[in-house]
Design an enzyme around this catalytic site. Structure first.
Site, short mmCIF file in Angstrom:
data_model
loop_
_atom_site.label_atom_id
_atom_site.label_comp_id
_atom_site.label_asym_id
_atom_site.label_seq_id
_atom_site.Cartn_x
_atom_site.Cartn_y
_atom_site.Cartn_z
N LYS A 24 0.76 -1.33 -0.03
CA LYS A 24 0.17 -0.20 -0.20
C LYS A 24 0.75 1.17 0.23
O LYS A 24 0.53 2.18 -0.68
CB LYS A 24 -0.92 -0.13 1.05
CG LYS A 24 -1.45 1.58 1.49
CD LYS A 24 -2.40 1.32 2.72
CE LYS A 24 -1.65 1.42 4.14
NZ LYS A 24 -1.10 2.95 4.21
N ASN A 25 2.00 1.03 0.65
CA ASN A 25 2.75 2.38 1.17
C ASN A 25 3.86 2.64 -0.18
O ASN A 25 4.45 3.75 -0.07
CB ASN A 25 3.28 2.37 2.27
CG ASN A 25 2.34 2.48 3.50
OD1 ASN A 25 1.23 2.95 3.19
ND2 ASN A 25 2.78 2.52 4.67
N CYS A 126 -4.62 8.13 10.00
CA CYS A 126 -4.72 7.65 11.26
C CYS A 126 -4.70 8.56 12.66
O CYS A 126 -3.73 9.35 12.48
CB CYS A 126 -3.47 6.53 11.37
SG CYS A 126 -3.90 5.33 10.36
N ARG A 131 0.77 14.01 13.26
CA ARG A 131 1.52 13.72 11.73
C ARG A 131 1.85 15.04 11.17
O ARG A 131 0.92 15.60 10.16
CB ARG A 131 0.16 12.99 11.19
CG ARG A 131 -0.45 11.87 11.94
CD ARG A 131 0.69 10.69 11.93
NE ARG A 131 1.24 10.10 10.53
CZ ARG A 131 0.45 9.08 9.87
NH1 ARG A 131 -0.58 8.72 10.45
NH2 ARG A 131 0.86 8.64 8.94
N ASP A 314 5.18 0.15 12.14
CA ASP A 314 4.00 -0.41 11.77
C ASP A 314 3.67 -1.77 11.92
O ASP A 314 2.60 -2.38 11.59
CB ASP A 314 3.98 -0.32 10.09
CG ASP A 314 3.67 1.20 9.40
OD1 ASP A 314 4.09 1.59 8.26
OD2 ASP A 314 3.34 2.14 10.30
N ARG A 406 -8.62 -0.47 5.32
CA ARG A 406 -7.89 0.44 4.59
C ARG A 406 -6.67 0.09 4.03
O ARG A 406 -5.99 0.55 3.29
CB ARG A 406 -7.48 1.84 5.69
CG ARG A 406 -8.89 2.59 6.08
CD ARG A 406 -8.32 3.82 6.83
NE ARG A 406 -7.15 4.39 6.20
CZ ARG A 406 -6.24 4.82 6.90
NH1 ARG A 406 -6.54 5.06 8.39
NH2 ARG A 406 -5.22 5.40 6.60
#
Ligand code: EPZ
Length: 427
Positions: A24-25, A126, A131, A314, A406
């Protein structure tokens, strides 16, 4: 947003193969790179997760067009996305998008580079702590952008970005990615120093090179980019998701009866493999796959999350769940985000014995977990709670579980295929 409840009847052994999806990233910045060229990008191995769907919708709102089966997220070719941005119709990223995923900030650099303008709603994503994006903005301003806040929007303008020699004040993954994409079309040469070393950054650089960017690494933390007037289309396969792979590997270490995690790049998970080996976990590393078995007594661990190649933040929540099953007291220190222990209170409802002191969690292992009703708050915490439900005896129900979708492609389906008793229902 539809919401879900995941129910798990724990204590079942897991066995069989689980295939890891694309990262995903990596796919998120690579989708943002669609803005950099008028010709189509074709990305293969794109994960079917909500954050990707949101990014694709944002790109279409900006003017991205598909050809034919353009956005084939469930197609026979696997997850293939083919998008082109002939021109940027409107440089506005809506609040709905920005609230859903923080990755919308990745559109800032490419939009500025392509058309000299960007309006991005302040990023959400999130709730795992502050952030900030000050490093992104500092670099873009040094490249000549004028950026100001207008209500909930960041408004950025520039005639043409110019190359700079810039040292990031701190490691930032999306900050590095934003400036790499901006530099690709900037005037002159950009040198970016103290860059994030996550594999997803190198995968984006490989895509940019495939688009005709003049980009090269100078050591492990510096990139040199000579700006081009334009980039062209490209085809690229997204690297495997190391966080998804690590999540299933951890599951196999306590519930596995030979879980085979396939389609992985072991080199991307060196720190996790070292930690699990030190705990005495039963893991074999093969070519592109891991084999994990549970049933062994696990030693406690002392883990500190760090930028790559250190232990990934993560996977911190997921490892914490495993540590509740180790014999002894473990320490987990979270140095990347200032509020990433929200899974701890939920794990304690399962019977875990964890105490958070500042940026460190003390995990007293050996707890026999029992089912409970839980509520998750963020993407990786939701994965940790699913692992907790697998380890607990009886039934666990996890509310607000849309978070899981997600960033994990069909985790309930993949766990069912391994023998877990898990189901999802709409809230
Ligand atoms: C990326 O987020 C990942 N997201 C995150 O994954 C991951 O947890 C994080 O990197 C760290 O590895 C994507 O790639 C889409 P950072 P990012 O900028 O780029 C501070 C997931 O679960 N910082 O590397 O937003 C920041 O506050 C997600 O998939 C500044 O101070 O993270 C944080 O403390 C969660 N100023 C630290 O640096 C800045 O301008 C790391 O942030 C930028 C960051």
């Amino acid at each position: 947003m539809r919401n879900f409840i995941i129910s798990i009847r724990g204590g079942r052994p897991l066995a069989g193969d689980v295939a890891v999806a694309g990262a995903k990233n990596a796919a998120l910045p690579e989708l943002a790179a669609v803005c950099l060229a008028s010709e189509a990008l074709e990305l293969a191995n794109v994960p079917q997760v909500e954050d990707i769907r949101v990014m694709v919708a944002a790109l279409r709102a900006l003017g991205a067009e598909g050809q034919g089966e353009d956005i084939v997220l469930d197609g026979p070719q696997g997850r293939r996305v083919r998008l082109a941005m002939p021109q940027l119709r409107t440089p506005l990223v809506s609040p709905e998008v920005a609230r859903t995923t923080r990755a919308s900030v990745l559109l800032l650099g490419p939009m500025l580079a392509r058309c000299g303008e960007a309006r991005v709603s302040m990023p959400g994503g999130c709730p795992i702590g502050e952030r900030k994006i000050d490093f992104h903005l500092l670099g873009l301003e040094r490249m000549g952008a004028e950026i100001r806040a207008e209500g909930e929007y960041l408004v950025a303008r520039c005639r043409r970005l110019r190359g700079i020699d810039f040292t990031f004040p701190g490691k930032t993954v999306t900050g590095t990615e934003n400036l790499l994409m901006a530099a690709a079309l900037a005037e002159g040469t950009t040198v970016l120093r103290n860059c994030a070393r996550e594999p997803e950054v190198a995968d984006l650089a490989a895509l940019l090179a495939g688009m005709g960017a003049d980009i090269e690494a100078d050591g492990e933390e510096t990139w040199v980019v000579r700006g081009r007037a334009a980039l062209h289309g490209a085809r690229h396969r997204v690297i495997p998701d190391r966080i998804e792979a690590g999540t299933y590997l951890i599951a196999g270490c306590f519930a596995g009866n030979d879980v085979r995690v396939k389609g992985v790049m072991p080199a991307h998970l060196g720190s996790l493999l070292e930690t699990l080996a030190a705990m005495g976990a039963d893991i074999q590393v093969g070519a592109g796959e891991f084999h994990a078995c549970g049933g062994r007594a696990l030693r406690p661990a002392a883990v500190v999350t760090e930028p790559y190649p250190g232990f990934p933040t993560d996977l911190q929540a997921q490892l914490t769940t495993l540590l509740t099953q180790a014999e002894g007291v473990s320490r987990v220190r979270e140095t990347i985000f200032n509020d990433r222990f929200r899974h701890v209170n939920e794990l304690k409802r399962l019977g875990a014995d964890i105490e958070v002191r500042g940026d460190e969690a003390l995990v007293r292992g050996g707890a026999r977990l029992h089912g409970a009703v839980l509520r998750t708050t963020d993407l990786r915490a939701s994965a940790a709670l699913v692992l907790g439900g697998l380890a607990a005896s009886g039934e666990t129900r996890i509310e607000n579980a849309y978070q899981l979708f997600r960033g994990y492609e069909d985790m309930p389906g993949k766990l069912q295929a391994l023998g877990a008793e898990i189901a999802i229902e709409e809230e």
